[in-house]
Scaffold this motif. Structure first.
Motif, PDB file in Angstrom:
ATOM      1  N   THR A 183       0.846  -1.185   0.000  1.00 41.70           N
ATOM      2  CA  THR A 183       0.000   0.000   0.000  1.00 41.70           C
ATOM      3  C   THR A 183       0.877   1.229   0.000  1.00 41.70           C
ATOM      4  N   GLU A 184       0.293   2.340  -0.442  1.00 44.80           N
ATOM      5  CA  GLU A 184       1.027   3.593  -0.463  1.00 44.80           C
ATOM      6  C   GLU A 184       1.468   3.982   0.940  1.00 44.80           C
ATOM      7  N   ALA A 185       0.600   3.788   1.920  1.00 47.88           N
ATOM      8  CA  ALA A 185       0.957   4.156   3.289  1.00 47.88           C
ATOM      9  C   ALA A 185       2.147   3.357   3.799  1.00 47.88           C
ATOM     10  N   TRP A 186       2.200   2.067   3.482  1.00 47.64           N
ATOM     11  CA  TRP A 186       3.320   1.240   3.933  1.00 47.64           C
ATOM     12  C   TRP A 186       4.621   1.680   3.277  1.00 47.64           C
ATOM     13  N   ARG A 187       4.580   1.979   1.977  1.00 45.11           N
ATOM     14  CA  ARG A 187       5.787   2.424   1.275  1.00 45.11           C
ATOM     15  C   ARG A 187       6.279   3.750   1.844  1.00 45.11           C
ATOM     16  N   HIS A 188       5.337   4.630   2.164  1.00 49.05           N
ATOM     17  CA  HIS A 188       5.720   5.914   2.728  1.00 49.05           C
ATOM     18  C   HIS A 188       6.363   5.754   4.097  1.00 49.05           C
ATOM     19  N   ARG A 189       5.834   4.864   4.904  1.00 50.56           N
ATOM     20  CA  ARG A 189       6.445   4.607   6.215  1.00 50.56           C
ATOM     21  C   ARG A 189       7.863   4.071   6.044  1.00 50.56           C
ATOM     22  N   GLY A 190       8.068   3.234   5.032  1.00 53.88           N
ATOM     23  CA  GLY A 190       9.399   2.708   4.772  1.00 53.88           C
ATOM     24  C   GLY A 190      10.388   3.810   4.435  1.00 53.88           C
ATOM     25  N   LEU A 191       9.954   4.804   3.655  1.00 54.68           N
ATOM     26  CA  LEU A 191      10.825   5.926   3.310  1.00 54.68           C
ATOM     27  C   LEU A 191      11.221   6.705   4.559  1.00 54.68           C
ATOM     28  N   LEU A 192      10.247   6.976   5.424  1.00 53.84           N
ATOM     29  CA  LEU A 192      10.535   7.720   6.658  1.00 53.84           C
ATOM     30  C   LEU A 192      11.507   6.957   7.545  1.00 53.84           C
ATOM     31  N   LEU A 193      11.289   5.653   7.684  1.00 58.77           N
ATOM     32  CA  LEU A 193      12.159   4.850   8.532  1.00 58.77           C
ATOM     33  C   LEU A 193      13.584   4.815   8.002  1.00 58.77           C
ATOM     34  N   LEU A 194      13.721   4.625   6.707  1.00 59.31           N
ATOM     35  CA  LEU A 194      15.056   4.544   6.125  1.00 59.31           C
ATOM     36  C   LEU A 194      15.794   5.870   6.215  1.00 59.31           C
ATOM     37  N   ALA A 195      15.102   6.970   5.924  1.00 56.04           N
ATOM     38  CA  ALA A 195      15.753   8.281   5.986  1.00 56.04           C
ATOM     39  C   ALA A 195      16.230   8.577   7.400  1.00 56.04           C
ATOM     40  N   SER A 196      15.372   8.328   8.374  1.00 51.44           N
ATOM     41  CA  SER A 196      15.729   8.614   9.767  1.00 51.44           C
ATOM     42  C   SER A 196      16.840   7.694  10.253  1.00 51.44           C
ATOM     43  N   ALA A 229      12.914  14.312   8.685  1.00 53.14           N
ATOM     44  CA  ALA A 229      13.422  13.254   9.573  1.00 53.14           C
ATOM     45  C   ALA A 229      14.940  13.156   9.474  1.00 53.14           C
ATOM     46  N   ALA A 230      15.464  13.264   8.264  1.00 58.57           N
ATOM     47  CA  ALA A 230      16.918  13.202   8.088  1.00 58.57           C
ATOM     48  C   ALA A 230      17.588  14.420   8.709  1.00 58.57           C
ATOM     49  N   LEU A 231      17.008  15.599   8.499  1.00 57.37           N
ATOM     50  CA  LEU A 231      17.583  16.815   9.078  1.00 57.37           C
ATOM     51  C   LEU A 231      17.526  16.781  10.605  1.00 57.37           C
ATOM     52  N   ASP A 232      16.398  16.334  11.150  1.00 66.26           N
ATOM     53  CA  ASP A 232      16.261  16.260  12.605  1.00 66.26           C
ATOM     54  C   ASP A 232      17.256  15.275  13.212  1.00 66.26           C
ATOM     55  N   ALA A 233      17.656  14.263  12.437  1.00 59.76           N
ATOM     56  CA  ALA A 233      18.620  13.278  12.921  1.00 59.76           C
ATOM     57  C   ALA A 233      20.065  13.735  12.728  1.00 59.76           C
ATOM     58  N   GLY A 234      20.245  14.960  12.241  1.00 58.27           N
ATOM     59  CA  GLY A 234      21.584  15.527  12.159  1.00 58.27           C
ATOM     60  C   GLY A 234      22.220  15.538  10.794  1.00 58.27           C
ATOM     61  N   ALA A 235      21.481  15.198   9.731  1.00 56.84           N
ATOM     62  CA  ALA A 235      22.072  15.193   8.395  1.00 56.84           C
ATOM     63  C   ALA A 235      22.327  16.618   7.909  1.00 56.84           C
ATOM     64  N   THR A 236      23.438  16.799   7.213  1.00 59.11           N
ATOM     65  CA  THR A 236      23.798  18.085   6.627  1.00 59.11           C
ATOM     66  C   THR A 236      23.403  18.096   5.163  1.00 59.11           C
ATOM     67  N   PRO A 237      22.642  19.101   4.696  1.00 63.89           N
ATOM     68  CA  PRO A 237      22.251  19.143   3.280  1.00 63.89           C
ATOM     69  C   PRO A 237      23.454  19.342   2.367  1.00 63.89           C
ATOM     70  N   ALA A 238      23.440  18.678   1.227  1.00 61.58           N
ATOM     71  CA  ALA A 238      24.521  18.777   0.244  1.00 61.58           C
ATOM     72  C   ALA A 238      23.915  18.545  -1.139  1.00 61.58           C
ATOM     73  N   THR A 239      24.755  18.522  -2.157  1.00 63.73           N
ATOM     74  CA  THR A 239      24.331  18.213  -3.520  1.00 63.73           C
ATOM     75  C   THR A 239      25.284  17.182  -4.103  1.00 63.73           C
ATOM     76  N   TYR A 240      24.924  16.653  -5.274  1.00 60.31           N
ATOM     77  CA  TYR A 240      25.819  15.723  -5.945  1.00 60.31           C
ATOM     78  C   TYR A 240      27.093  16.416  -6.427  1.00 60.31           C
TER      79      TYR A 240
END
Length: 250
Positions: A183-196, A229-240
């Motif tokens: 389901t879309e909701a399950w896939r979205h939860r997976g994205l949040l979990l992986l990013a965090s 979630a990534a920013l709150d966990a301390g990730a620094t924004p960057a680019t390729y």
């Protein structure tokens, strides 16, 4: 090494530009730059130097965004290639064929008033011949399905898979264990979990945004939630273009 967050937008075109601009405003508020994946020859038609999309990209580069050459010609299938290489233009090319395409792609961008030393192959699949051609052509970075390869000087690989609302690229499941009904909701939860989780572990968080999906409010929100979630966990924004940010770059 501290966690790093790279947000890319692919599939951008004249019809998807308004939604992309709106989404970019959300990223600007988070001080997160964008890596724009642009095919020199899109699947339909050709870019014009005076088109709103190209003018928009030119305006974004001076403020810290990155332009990424996304293959060359998305309108054709490489001759003789079969699944899974269909539409993966650089997945199986020898170095001489890849070199010819890179030369044509560079000239096409030049005609648009754009240039890039950063490359991302369609479907994130690059052959060893493509990597050889990129080095010879002076490209600094190749972003593929495994991570980010720095090609000049002392070469290195920053490992990190690409995350999307559908999970990981290359058909990898977003979370461990048996999956419930897809389901879309399950896939979205997976994205949040992986990013965090990746950010908390000091890893490389790569989130790719499909511009053709930005008209969906639910997709926009889950992407922003994953970025937060990534920013709150301390990730620094960057680019390729600059995949290893310094504290001053933040």
């Amino acid at each position: 090494m501290p966690a790093t967050l790279i947000v890319s937008i692919s599939g951008v075109s004249e019809p998807t530009l308004p939604a992309s601009i709106e989404f970019t405003g959300e990223l600007d508020a988070r001080l997160a730059p964008v890596s724009w994946l642009l095919p020199p020859r899109p699947r339909e038609g050709r870019h014009r130097a005076d088109a709103p999309l190209i003018r928009w990209l030119r305006s974004r580069l001076p403020v810290g965004d990155a332009l990424v050459m996304h293959g060359f010609d998305h309108a054709v299938v490489p001759a003789g290639r079969s699944w899974p290489y269909r539409r993966a233009e650089f997945a199986a090319l020898p170095s001489h064929e890849a070199t010819l395409r890179l030369i044509a792609a560079t000239r096409t961008l030049d005609d648009l008033g754009l240039s890039s030393e950063v490359f991302a192959p369609p479907r994130w699949l690059a052959s060893s011949g493509t990597l050889t051609a990129l080095r010879r052509r002076g490209f600094r970075v190749c972003a593929d399905s495994v991570g980010i390869r720095r090609l000049n000087g002392s070469e290195s690989l920053l490992r990190g898979r690409v995350l999307t609302p559908g999970g990981l690229t290359a058909g990898v499941r977003a979370v461990d264990g048996p999956a419930p009904e897809s389901t879309e909701a399950w896939r979205h939860r997976g994205l949040l979990l992986l990013a965090s989780r990746t950010a908390r572990r000091g890893g490389l968080v790569r989130i790719d945004v499909d511009a053709t999906e930005l008209h969906r409010a639910s997709t926009r929100q889950v992407l922003l939630d994953a970025i937060d979630a990534a920013l709150d966990a301390g990730a620094t924004p960057a680019t390729y273009r600059l995949p290893l940010p310094t504290p001053l770059a933040a």
